[in-house]
Design a protein around this motif. Sequence first.
Motif, short mmCIF file in Angstrom:
data_model
loop_
_atom_site.label_atom_id
_atom_site.label_comp_id
_atom_site.label_asym_id
_atom_site.label_seq_id
_atom_site.Cartn_x
_atom_site.Cartn_y
_atom_site.Cartn_z
N ARG A 129 -5.09 4.97 9.00
CA ARG A 129 -6.04 4.91 7.88
C ARG A 129 -5.87 3.60 7.09
NH1 ARG A 129 -9.33 6.64 9.97
NH2 ARG A 129 -10.53 5.93 8.23
N LEU A 130 -4.62 3.20 6.85
CA LEU A 130 -4.37 1.94 6.14
C LEU A 130 -4.88 0.75 6.95
CD1 LEU A 130 -0.80 2.51 4.64
CD2 LEU A 130 -2.97 2.46 3.42
N HIS A 131 -4.66 0.80 8.26
CA HIS A 131 -5.13 -0.28 9.12
C HIS A 131 -6.66 -0.37 9.09
CE1 HIS A 131 -5.12 -3.12 12.44
NE2 HIS A 131 -6.01 -2.36 13.05
N ALA A 132 -7.34 0.77 9.17
CA ALA A 132 -8.81 0.78 9.13
C ALA A 132 -9.32 0.23 7.81
CB ALA A 132 -9.32 2.20 9.36
N GLN A 133 -8.69 0.64 6.71
CA GLN A 133 -9.11 0.14 5.40
C GLN A 133 -8.87 -1.37 5.30
OE1 GLN A 133 -10.81 1.58 2.94
NE2 GLN A 133 -10.81 -0.39 1.91
N THR A 181 -11.76 -4.17 4.48
CA THR A 181 -11.61 -5.07 3.34
C THR A 181 -11.60 -6.52 3.80
OG1 THR A 181 -10.36 -3.37 2.18
CG2 THR A 181 -10.16 -5.60 1.35
N ARG A 182 -10.86 -6.81 4.84
CA ARG A 182 -10.78 -8.18 5.35
C ARG A 182 -12.15 -8.65 5.82
NH1 ARG A 182 -8.10 -10.42 10.55
NH2 ARG A 182 -8.29 -12.63 10.14
N GLY A 183 -12.92 -7.75 6.42
CA GLY A 183 -14.27 -8.10 6.85
C GLY A 183 -15.16 -8.48 5.67
N LYS A 184 -15.03 -7.76 4.57
CA LYS A 184 -15.81 -8.08 3.37
C LYS A 184 -15.38 -9.42 2.78
CE LYS A 184 -16.81 -3.32 2.22
NZ LYS A 184 -16.56 -2.20 1.34
N TRP A 185 -14.09 -9.69 2.79
CA TRP A 185 -13.59 -10.97 2.29
C TRP A 185 -14.08 -12.11 3.18
CZ3 TRP A 185 -7.88 -9.07 1.50
CH2 TRP A 185 -7.82 -8.23 0.38
N SER A 186 -14.06 -11.88 4.49
CA SER A 186 -14.52 -12.89 5.44
C SER A 186 -16.01 -13.18 5.23
CB SER A 186 -14.28 -12.40 6.87
OG SER A 186 -14.86 -13.27 7.80
N GLU A 187 -16.79 -12.14 5.02
CA GLU A 187 -18.22 -12.31 4.76
C GLU A 187 -18.44 -13.14 3.50
OE1 GLU A 187 -22.04 -9.46 3.75
OE2 GLU A 187 -20.32 -8.60 4.80
N HIS A 188 -17.66 -12.85 2.45
CA HIS A 188 -17.74 -13.61 1.21
C HIS A 188 -17.39 -15.08 1.45
CE1 HIS A 188 -17.61 -14.15 -3.15
NE2 HIS A 188 -16.49 -14.83 -2.98
N TRP A 189 -16.36 -15.33 2.22
CA TRP A 189 -15.93 -16.69 2.56
C TRP A 189 -17.06 -17.44 3.26
CZ3 TRP A 189 -11.53 -19.67 1.95
CH2 TRP A 189 -11.36 -20.74 2.80
N LYS A 190 -17.70 -16.76 4.23
CA LYS A 190 -18.76 -17.40 5.01
C LYS A 190 -19.99 -17.69 4.15
CE LYS A 190 -17.26 -15.55 9.41
NZ LYS A 190 -17.51 -14.62 10.49
N LYS A 191 -20.30 -16.81 3.20
CA LYS A 191 -21.46 -17.01 2.34
C LYS A 191 -21.26 -18.16 1.36
CE LYS A 191 -23.35 -12.36 2.30
NZ LYS A 191 -23.58 -11.16 1.50
N MET A 218 0.82 -1.19 0.00
CA MET A 218 0.00 0.00 0.00
C MET A 218 0.87 1.26 0.00
SD MET A 218 -3.15 -0.77 -0.32
CE MET A 218 -3.95 0.76 0.02
N TYR A 219 1.98 1.20 0.72
CA TYR A 219 2.86 2.37 0.74
C TYR A 219 3.37 2.68 -0.67
CZ TYR A 219 3.05 2.40 5.82
OH TYR A 219 2.71 2.49 7.15
N GLU A 220 3.72 1.64 -1.42
CA GLU A 220 4.22 1.86 -2.78
C GLU A 220 3.17 2.54 -3.64
OE1 GLU A 220 5.48 -1.97 -4.15
OE2 GLU A 220 7.11 -2.09 -2.68
N LYS A 221 1.92 2.12 -3.51
CA LYS A 221 0.84 2.74 -4.28
C LYS A 221 0.68 4.20 -3.87
CE LYS A 221 -1.98 -1.27 -5.37
NZ LYS A 221 -3.29 -1.91 -5.23
#
Length: 150
Positions: free
Chosen positions: A25-29, A33-43, A1-4
């Motif tokens: 800010r990076l940690h919050a993002q 994102t990880r929460g959305k990925w986890s939700e996708h995994w669970k579904k 993320m730093y490189e971007k």
Amino acid sequence: MYEKLEGKFELLQTNTIFMEYVNARLHAQRKRTRGKWSEHWKKNGWKTNPQLARSKRKSDCPIQEWNHLGDYWELEKTKKYSDKMEANRAKQVNISRGGSWSIANHTFQMIIPETHMSPSPLELYHKLHFNATKHGWLNENSHIEYVSIF
């Protein structure tokens, strides 16, 4: 993320206060994102068929990251913790849509700018326990409490 970020902005890495802000800010993002990925995994069958869940990678998740998270989510320790938290949430009598914000933050966000009036407890309760776009009251207890406040 730093490189971007460095490709688009000049980061003041010598400024510790600025870098603490960037890190926060990076940690919050990352958490969102990880929460959305986890939700996708669970579904996609994480408890019944983890291999299926692993094969249905979320398109915005890099393969290496998805595999790393899959390894973590398939650990017995992680599954036990997830089950424990699910059981704890099921015990809640009066659930809320408030998220991680405090009641004070929600109250502040609902202040009417023209009059500087705070919401009534009834308005605040309605905001936190009613979802018009889904199915109304989050549960029957929330509705009963609301009527008793009235």
